[in-house]
Design an enzyme around this catalytic site. Structure first.
Site, PDB file in Angstrom:
ATOM      1  N   SER A  78      -4.930   2.037   8.090  1.00 22.35           N
ATOM      2  CA  SER A  78      -6.146   1.508   7.445  1.00 22.35           C
ATOM      3  C   SER A  78      -7.407   2.314   7.721  1.00 22.35           C
ATOM      4  O   SER A  78      -8.422   2.105   7.052  1.00 22.35           O
ATOM      5  CB  SER A  78      -6.395   0.074   7.902  1.00 22.35           C
ATOM      6  OG  SER A  78      -5.576  -0.797   7.187  1.00 22.35           O
ATOM      7  N   LYS A  81      -9.021   3.936   4.825  1.00 25.71           N
ATOM      8  CA  LYS A  81      -9.822   3.193   3.842  1.00 25.71           C
ATOM      9  C   LYS A  81     -11.290   3.640   3.837  1.00 25.71           C
ATOM     10  O   LYS A  81     -11.954   3.633   2.809  1.00 25.71           O
ATOM     11  CB  LYS A  81      -9.732   1.688   4.139  1.00 25.71           C
ATOM     12  CG  LYS A  81      -8.328   1.123   3.894  1.00 25.71           C
ATOM     13  CD  LYS A  81      -8.156  -0.284   4.444  1.00 25.71           C
ATOM     14  CE  LYS A  81      -6.740  -0.782   4.179  1.00 25.71           C
ATOM     15  NZ  LYS A  81      -6.422  -2.033   4.872  1.00 25.71           N
ATOM     16  N   TYR A 203      -1.972   4.340  -2.443  1.00 21.61           N
ATOM     17  CA  TYR A 203      -2.420   3.606  -1.254  1.00 21.61           C
ATOM     18  C   TYR A 203      -1.411   3.780  -0.106  1.00 21.61           C
ATOM     19  O   TYR A 203      -1.805   4.060   1.039  1.00 21.61           O
ATOM     20  CB  TYR A 203      -2.613   2.124  -1.606  1.00 21.61           C
ATOM     21  CG  TYR A 203      -2.851   1.244  -0.407  1.00 21.61           C
ATOM     22  CD1 TYR A 203      -4.095   1.245   0.251  1.00 21.61           C
ATOM     23  CD2 TYR A 203      -1.843   0.421   0.094  1.00 21.61           C
ATOM     24  CE1 TYR A 203      -4.308   0.449   1.362  1.00 21.61           C
ATOM     25  CE2 TYR A 203      -2.056  -0.384   1.202  1.00 21.61           C
ATOM     26  CZ  TYR A 203      -3.286  -0.364   1.832  1.00 21.61           C
ATOM     27  OH  TYR A 203      -3.496  -1.149   2.948  1.00 21.61           O
ATOM     28  N   TYR A 255     -11.915  -6.128  10.579  1.00 21.55           N
ATOM     29  CA  TYR A 255     -11.289  -7.339  10.014  1.00 21.55           C
ATOM     30  C   TYR A 255     -11.987  -8.604  10.511  1.00 21.55           C
ATOM     31  O   TYR A 255     -13.192  -8.629  10.610  1.00 21.55           O
ATOM     32  CB  TYR A 255      -9.792  -7.370  10.327  1.00 21.55           C
ATOM     33  CG  TYR A 255      -9.123  -6.080   9.943  1.00 21.55           C
ATOM     34  CD1 TYR A 255      -9.050  -5.704   8.614  1.00 21.55           C
ATOM     35  CD2 TYR A 255      -8.621  -5.232  10.913  1.00 21.55           C
ATOM     36  CE1 TYR A 255      -8.451  -4.514   8.257  1.00 21.55           C
ATOM     37  CE2 TYR A 255      -8.016  -4.040  10.564  1.00 21.55           C
ATOM     38  CZ  TYR A 255      -7.945  -3.685   9.237  1.00 21.55           C
ATOM     39  OH  TYR A 255      -7.370  -2.514   8.892  1.00 21.55           O
ATOM     40  N   VAL A 273      -3.417  -0.313  11.859  1.00 21.50           N
ATOM     41  CA  VAL A 273      -2.260  -0.861  12.578  1.00 21.50           C
ATOM     42  C   VAL A 273      -1.459   0.210  13.324  1.00 21.50           C
ATOM     43  O   VAL A 273      -0.526  -0.106  14.049  1.00 21.50           O
ATOM     44  CB  VAL A 273      -1.323  -1.683  11.658  1.00 21.50           C
ATOM     45  CG1 VAL A 273      -1.984  -2.963  11.199  1.00 21.50           C
ATOM     46  CG2 VAL A 273      -0.849  -0.861  10.478  1.00 21.50           C
TER      47      VAL A 273
HETATM   48  O1  DON Z   1      -1.331  -2.159   3.922  1.00 21.27           O
HETATM   49  C1  DON Z   1      -0.713  -2.019   4.967  1.00 21.27           C
HETATM   50  O2  DON Z   1      -0.004  -2.898   5.379  1.00 21.27           O
HETATM   51  C2  DON Z   1      -0.834  -0.784   5.847  1.00 21.27           C
HETATM   52  N1  DON Z   1      -0.299   0.321   5.274  1.00 21.27           N
HETATM   53  C3  DON Z   1      -2.222  -0.542   6.313  1.00 21.27           C
HETATM   54  C4  DON Z   1      -2.582  -1.643   7.187  1.00 21.27           C
HETATM   55  C5  DON Z   1      -3.596  -1.430   8.202  1.00 21.27           C
HETATM   56  O3  DON Z   1      -3.686  -0.492   8.955  1.00 21.27           O
HETATM   57  C6  DON Z   1      -4.444  -2.597   8.297  1.00 21.27           C
HETATM   58  N2  DON Z   1      -4.892  -2.707   9.596  1.00 21.27           N
HETATM   59  N3  DON Z   1      -5.136  -3.114  10.525  1.00 21.27           N
END
Ligand code: DON
Length: 335
Positions: A78, A81, A203, A255, A273
């Site tokens: 993420s 982003k 994405y 978040y 993540v």
């Molecule tokens: O959309 C997703 O599930 C992941 N590829 C990205 C998620 C992410 O890193 C959100 N974070 N905390």
């Protein structure tokens, strides 16, 4: 005889090796912290080593200070982003982009299936729904051109070529039904115009880009440096959009911990993540921490602790009243 007031003496400035020693001290302090859990909702992410840990600081004059596993590669997730938001701002401009994606924090989990009641926009570019909508807006004649434009943009931020981890990309794609559901919901409301699967593919690819902690620090320092990579001198994003990027990071980057983060750490930041966190001290430094175990909200446990400690120790909080006289670069004389 009139006594002259004592001249304020210049503080004795610790050297840059003292800065590395401070990072080393933080590393040792938080290494024994075993709380949190490596993300496993995407099978490839579950393979990350929970013991990996690195702290890096890059300055706006291009120096990097690093401790721990700063060369260990991982997928950016993420944190991507932030940078894709910048590209969409360049492609669409602030006003037009605002008609598609808002800038309000949600207070919900990053993967919540929720749109603004009134406008049907996703809440902000830092949660999954908003990021997917942002990615769908990236300009390009076809999927390859869009991907190449995105890779070019990331290359300018890191200062070298950057690659997709195919195993993670495939893993994301084959377990991405929740993101798919969000994509179709937004398509229904006209917030995504492209074929939904094209937007999702791009994405998943952006989330699967490989970086290390040092790369993230340089990317963060590029934002601290008004969009110019301090090591290469290349402009990564138009200077006028840096404030948009940082504002959204400040209010939405962590978040449903964004409020507490703003209160405690007081810096624009973004987590992923993968266990990475970047934080920006405008005009001074980019901070990056990598440690895969996450708390229940998806933020790196050690990453949050290290950033809190750095902010506290150096008075980095944007609203810290002592900030003016505690300039980080002066403090460490790393200029
Ligand atoms: O959309 C997703 O599930 C992941 N590829 C990205 C998620 C992410 O890193 C959100 N974070 N905390």
């Amino acid at each position: 005889m009139t006594q002259l007031p004592a001249q304020p003496s210049e503080p004795t400035l610790p050297s840059s090796s003292a800065l590395v020693a401070t990072l080393e001290e933080l590393y040792q302090r938080y290494l024994p912290l075993r709380d949190g859990k490596v993300a496993d909702y995407i099978p490839e992410l579950a393979k990350m080593n929970p013991d990996c840990f690195s702290i890096c600081i890059a300055t706006v004059d291009g120096q990097v200070y690093e401790v721990g596993d700063s060369e260990q590669l991982f997928t950016i997730q993420s944190i991507s982003k932030v940078f894709v938001h910048g590209l969409a701002l360049e492609d669409y401009g602030r006003e037009r982009l605002l008609t598609k994606v808002g800038v309000e924090p949600t207070g919900d989990a990053f993967n919540a299936i929720v749109l603004d009641e009134q406008s049907k926009r996703p809440y902000n570019p830092m949660v999954n729904a908003g990021a997917i909508a942002i990615t769908s807006l990236i300009k390009g004649a076809d999927a390859t051109e869009k991907l190449n434009r995105m890779l070019d943009m990331f290359r300018r931020y890191v200062g070298h070529d950057i690659f997709i981890d195919v195993a993670t990309y495939v893993s994301e794609r084959s377990t991405g039904d929740r993101n798919r559901a969000m994509g179709y919901l937004m398509h229904h409301f006209g917030m995504i115009e492209d074929p939904v699967d094209d937007a999702l593919d791009l994405y998943f690819q952006q989330c699967s880009l490989m970086v290390n902690c040092r790369d993230l620090a340089v990317m963060a320092a590029t934002l601290a440096n008004q969009g110019v990579n301090p090591q290469t001198g290349d402009r990564a994003v138009e200077a006028g959009y840096v404030r948009d990027i940082l504002s959204v990071m400040y209010t939405c980057g962590m978040y449903n911990f964004a409020g507490e983060w703003a209160y405690l750490v007081g810096l624009p930041a973004k987590s992923g993540v993968c266990g990475g966190i970047i934080a920006i001290v405008p005009d001074q430094i980019g901070i990056a921490v990598f440690s895969p175990p996450l708390d229940f909200r998806g933020n790196s446990v050690r990453g949050v602790k290290v950033c809190e400690a750095l902010s506290h120790q150096f008075g980095l909080h944007l609203f810290d009243s002592s900030r003016g006289c505690h300039n980080f670069l002066k403090h460490w004389s790393v200029k």
